[in-house]
Each structure stands twice: as C-alpha cells, then as structure tokens.
Design an enzyme around this catalytic site. Structure first.
Site, PDB file in Angstrom:
ATOM      1  N   LYS A  68       9.355 -14.758 -44.086  1.00  0.00           N
ATOM      2  CA  LYS A  68       8.200 -14.978 -42.746  1.00  0.00           C
ATOM      3  C   LYS A  68       8.876 -15.831 -41.685  1.00  0.00           C
ATOM      4  CE  LYS A  68       4.036 -13.819 -45.377  1.00  0.00           C
ATOM      5  NZ  LYS A  68       2.764 -14.188 -45.777  1.00  0.00           N
ATOM      6  N   ARG A  70       4.978 -14.457 -54.087  1.00  0.00           N
ATOM      7  CA  ARG A  70       5.364 -13.030 -53.573  1.00  0.00           C
ATOM      8  C   ARG A  70       6.632 -13.036 -52.917  1.00  0.00           C
ATOM      9  NH1 ARG A  70       3.997 -10.513 -48.970  1.00  0.00           N
ATOM     10  NH2 ARG A  70       3.656  -7.962 -49.463  1.00  0.00           N
TER      11      ARG A  70
HETATM   12  C1  8Y4 Z   1       9.162 -10.381 -42.984  1.00  0.00           C
HETATM   13  C2  8Y4 Z   1       8.906  -9.502 -44.079  1.00  0.00           C
HETATM   14  C3  8Y4 Z   1       8.584 -10.873 -42.364  1.00  0.00           C
HETATM   15  C4  8Y4 Z   1       7.389  -9.707 -44.643  1.00  0.00           C
HETATM   16  C5  8Y4 Z   1       7.250 -10.988 -42.651  1.00  0.00           C
HETATM   17  C6  8Y4 Z   1       6.656 -10.086 -43.606  1.00  0.00           C
HETATM   18  C7  8Y4 Z   1       1.167 -11.880 -47.956  1.00  0.00           C
HETATM   19  C8  8Y4 Z   1       0.465 -10.798 -48.359  1.00  0.00           C
HETATM   20  C9  8Y4 Z   1       1.682 -10.167 -46.909  1.00  0.00           C
HETATM   21  C10 8Y4 Z   1       1.013 -13.043 -48.353  1.00  0.00           C
HETATM   22  C11 8Y4 Z   1      -0.735 -12.013 -49.868  1.00  0.00           C
HETATM   23  C12 8Y4 Z   1       4.604 -10.149 -45.037  1.00  0.00           C
HETATM   24  C13 8Y4 Z   1       0.239  -8.394 -48.018  1.00  0.00           C
HETATM   25  C14 8Y4 Z   1       3.254 -10.112 -44.490  1.00  0.00           C
HETATM   26  N1  8Y4 Z   1       1.874 -11.644 -46.936  1.00  0.00           N
HETATM   27  N2  8Y4 Z   1      -0.271 -10.722 -49.484  1.00  0.00           N
HETATM   28  N3  8Y4 Z   1       0.886  -9.713 -47.764  1.00  0.00           N
HETATM   29  N4  8Y4 Z   1      -0.032 -12.947 -49.474  1.00  0.00           N
HETATM   30  N5  8Y4 Z   1      -1.435 -12.237 -50.970  1.00  0.00           N
HETATM   31  N6  8Y4 Z   1       5.231 -10.301 -43.816  1.00  0.00           N
HETATM   32  O1  8Y4 Z   1       1.344 -14.166 -48.092  1.00  0.00           O
HETATM   33  O2  8Y4 Z   1       5.093 -10.318 -46.145  1.00  0.00           O
HETATM   34  S1  8Y4 Z   1       2.352  -9.098 -45.768  1.00  0.00           S
END
Ligand code: 8Y4
Length: 264
Positions: A211, A246
């Site tokens: 992130k 995660r």
């Molecule tokens: C690069 C890759 C930059 C991914 C940002 C991201 C969470 C989640 C997401 C979390 C739970 C993400 C579906 C966002 N984040 N579910 N989901 N907790 N429970 N961004 O923190 O990964 S998506």
C-alpha cells in the site's frame, strides 16, 4: 493461547491484472496463481473480482460473478484451502458461499442494502473492515477525533448490527482498513496501537501489503519495490495482535512468520 497467525494470499481476478481479452485464460491463470500461493504457505486465498482502488470503474454484478465463481469452484474441487471472497455485493456473497467460499471479506462491512440479512443465512465468517467515506472519496481529507477510538466505535456499531441481524459474534473478524480513508499519520498510529482492537475479543486482520503508506515509509518507493517494507509492517501488526495478514508476497511472509514464531 493465541493461535499461529494465518496468511491470506491476495488473488485479484480482474482484467487489469490478467488481461488477454479472454475470460478463460483469466480463470486458468488465477487458479495457477492460487496454487502457487498455497504451495508457498498461504492459509487462506482472498479472491477479488472488483478493484477497490480510488477511481476504479464499478464492476457490474454479472461481470464480477463470471470472474470469481469459476475460480472458487475450481479451488474447492482441487484443494482444501480456506477461501475468502472479497466483495461488497450481497448476490456475490451468496453465490460465492454456495460455490465453496468460507469467509466474506467486505471492505464495506456489510453496509450494502440487504447484506446483513443475506449473510445471516449463509454459513461463512465475515471480515468487517473499516473505511471512512467511499472508495471514490475516502482519501479526500480524512478526519478523526482519535483514529483508534473512532474505529473501535465503528466496530462496536457494526458488531451490534450483525448480532441484531442474526450474525453471531463468533463469525466476525475485524480489520481497521489501512489506507481506506486514512492519512499517512493515521495509518502509522493504527499500526502502533493495533493491540487496542483486541478489546472486542475477535480475530484481527491487517492488510498493508504494497500500500501507499509502505511506499511513503520507504521515501516514495514504487509499488514493485515495497515487498520487504510490507512484510516488516505485517510482522509489526502480528506483534501487536493481528491474527491474519493479507499479503501479495506469501513466500516472504511465511519466512518472516517462521522466524518470529521460532523465537517465541
Ligand atoms: C497495491 C496493491 C497498492 C494493493 C494498494 C493495494 C484490504 C482489503 C483491500 C484490507 C481487507 C489494496 C480488499 C486494497 N485492502 N480487505 N482489500 N483489508 N480485509 N490495495 O486492508 O490491497 S484492496
């Protein structure tokens, strides 16, 4: 005694990640990715067919179903892995659980119309994630009194809403939602004070993988160069009480947890 922290591997089934113009290849590729994460030590596979990134296009119901359901069916047939469905749509929750999903991971914490009622009758656990605002607006000047206390109050209200709807407390997992309507400073404070969410006696999930906040901690690092920072942040969350992490990088996370666990 606390159980070993679990690794939730992220499986995106979206055309941005696997675009070749054909749905068949998407599904085959997704299954192969899942199989690799299982070999690397994933305990749970989180399957998402809808991007939650700011400004991402909304995915129509039929499109989301056609992405995720074949993957859930294939994994159910060929493995014993715990499957999580990353969705906010009640119809996707229903069909995913019918296809074999064990956990509903909802970044909207069952706030969609009809979600609470539908989930009450499904045999699956639920991850309630905190978000301030909507995916579109959330990073536009988020404000809190005390970020941890405000998120705890949100959890209290969502737990009560679930219990009132007939979803028993022992089905719930809580997640403060790193990056979802939080400034860099809010995210750091949530990580520092993660143990305070243990107040509810429920399992806690932490999602920091790759992130923006990790990029910021690394002086503005690009997404492909955030792996070690992400694993380090996840380890800190575990030390502060996270039960599930995660992650994109399952092998590296597994190594880090093995080292942590050997020390005690
Ligand atoms: C690069 C890759 C930059 C991914 C940002 C991201 C969470 C989640 C997401 C979390 C739970 C993400 C579906 C966002 N984040 N579910 N989901 N907790 N429970 N961004 O923190 O990964 S998506």
């Amino acid at each position: 005694m606390a159980t070993q922290p679990k690794i939730m591997g992220i499986l995106n089934v979206t055309p941005d990640s696997f675009f070749d113009g054909g749905q068949h290849f998407d599904v085959a590729d997704a299954i192969q990715n899942a199989q690799q994460m299982i070999e690397q030590g994933a305990d749970i596979i989180d399957i998402g067919g809808e991007s939650t990134r700011p400004n991402a296009d909304a995915v129509p119901l039929e499109e989301e179903l056609s992405r995720v359901i074949p993957v859930i069916e294939a994994l159910t047939k060929t493995t014993n892995i715990v499957i999580s469905i990353d969705t906010s749509k009640p119809e996707v929750m229903t069909q995913a659980v019918q296809a074999g999903a064990h956990i509903i991971n909802d970044v909207c914490a069952l706030s969609a119309e009809g979600a609470l009622k539908i989930v009450a009758d499904l045999k699956a656990d639920v991850c309630l994630m905190h978000m301030q605002g909507t995916p579109r607006s959330m990073q536009n000047n988020p404000v809190y009194g005390d970020v941890v206390e405000d998120i705890k109050y949100f959890f209290e209200r969502r737990i009560n809403a679930c219990v009132d709807a007939g979803i028993s407390k022992n089905r719930l997992i809580l997640d403060p939602g790193f990056g979802f309507g939080k400034t860099y400073e809010h995210n750091l404070e949530i990580l520092r004070r993660f143990d305070e969410f243990k107040f509810f006696g429920l399992p806690l999930l932490a999602g920091l993988s790759r992130k923006t906040m990790i990029g910021q901690m690394l002086g503005g690092r690009d997404i492909g160069e955030r792996m070690i920072g992400s694993v380090t942040g996840a380890i800190m969350a575990v030390q502060n009480g996270a039960n599930i992490v995660r992650v994109h990088d399952v092998l590296e996370m597994k190594d880090a947890l093995m080292v942590l666990n050997k020390v005690g």
